[in-house]
Design a protein around this motif. Structure first.
Motif, PDB file in Angstrom:
ATOM      1  N   LEU A 193      11.876  -1.652 -27.913  1.00 11.61           N
ATOM      2  CA  LEU A 193      10.548  -1.977 -27.404  1.00 11.61           C
ATOM      3  C   LEU A 193       9.488  -1.215 -28.185  1.00 11.61           C
ATOM      4  CD1 LEU A 193      11.233  -1.780 -23.573  1.00 11.61           C
ATOM      5  CD2 LEU A 193      11.030  -3.823 -24.955  1.00 11.61           C
ATOM      6  N   PRO A 194       8.272  -1.731 -28.248  1.00  9.93           N
ATOM      7  CA  PRO A 194       7.201  -0.969 -28.902  1.00  9.93           C
ATOM      8  C   PRO A 194       6.865   0.250 -28.053  1.00  9.93           C
ATOM      9  CG  PRO A 194       6.310  -2.932 -27.857  1.00  9.93           C
ATOM     10  CD  PRO A 194       7.803  -3.029 -27.772  1.00  9.93           C
ATOM     11  N   PRO A 195       6.207   1.233 -28.660  1.00  8.26           N
ATOM     12  CA  PRO A 195       5.842   2.410 -27.865  1.00  8.26           C
ATOM     13  C   PRO A 195       4.861   2.027 -26.766  1.00  8.26           C
ATOM     14  CG  PRO A 195       4.791   2.472 -30.019  1.00  8.26           C
ATOM     15  CD  PRO A 195       5.741   1.329 -30.039  1.00  8.26           C
ATOM     16  N   PRO A 196       4.800   2.814 -25.704  1.00  4.86           N
ATOM     17  CA  PRO A 196       3.893   2.470 -24.609  1.00  4.86           C
ATOM     18  C   PRO A 196       2.432   2.571 -25.041  1.00  4.86           C
ATOM     19  CG  PRO A 196       4.873   4.613 -24.237  1.00  4.86           C
ATOM     20  CD  PRO A 196       5.551   4.025 -25.432  1.00  4.86           C
ATOM     21  N   GLU A 197       1.585   1.803 -24.388  1.00  2.92           N
ATOM     22  CA  GLU A 197       0.168   1.804 -24.710  1.00  2.92           C
ATOM     23  C   GLU A 197      -0.476   3.116 -24.269  1.00  2.92           C
ATOM     24  OE1 GLU A 197      -1.677  -1.522 -22.886  1.00  2.92           O
ATOM     25  OE2 GLU A 197      -0.445  -2.986 -23.933  1.00  2.92           O
ATOM     26  N   GLU A 198      -1.490   3.509 -25.024  1.00  7.88           N
ATOM     27  CA  GLU A 198      -2.242   4.708 -24.661  1.00  7.88           C
ATOM     28  C   GLU A 198      -3.251   4.318 -23.582  1.00  7.88           C
ATOM     29  OE1 GLU A 198      -1.927   7.853 -25.725  1.00  7.88           O
ATOM     30  OE2 GLU A 198      -0.164   7.206 -26.857  1.00  7.88           O
TER      31      GLU A 198
END
Length: 129
Positions: free
Chosen positions: A105-110
């Motif tokens: 998965l992509p990294p979590p959103e800031e």
């Protein structure tokens, strides 16, 4: 007040005479009696007409097993499990130095910064002089 003569208030507005008893009732009653007798006969056949009992007529006596339920193993070292030295689930890269962590998965959103809201002060009421 009786409404038997009026078609709108009759007990059977479709005009079919009520059927009471007759062959259908006797057939249903006969099938029910035959079914109950067959069920009772099946129970007698399955259980043999008598329950389990001891020769003197009392209930059966249940005895505990005299063998121990647990025993010490002959080799107390445990079971030898084969292929413990194999690295089946570990994948090595071409160099064989480090394994890479797979990213699915992509990294979590800031999160966005919280907005600063200045409180609105209602205008002061004017006082009559």
């Amino acid at each position: 007040m009786r409404y038997e003569g009026d078609a709108n208030y009759a007990s059977d507005p479709y005009g079919t005479p009520p059927q009471r008893g007759g062959r259908r009732g006797l057939l249903g009653l006969g099938l029910a009696v035959v079914g109950i007798v067959a069920f009772a006969g099946a129970i007698v056949v399955v259980y043999g007409g008598k329950g389990q009992s001891t020769p003197n007529g009392g209930p059966p006596l249940l005895m505990a097993d005299s063998a121990p339920t647990k025993a010490r193993p002959e080799q107390p070292g445990g079971m030898e499990v084969p292929h413990q030295d194999k690295l089946v689930y570990e994948r090595l890269n071409d160099r064989g130095s480090k394994s890479q962590i797979e990213r699915l998965l992509p990294p979590p959103e800031e999160p966005l910064p919280r907005p600063v809201v200045a409180p609105q002060v209602p205008p002061s009421p004017t006082l009559p002089e």
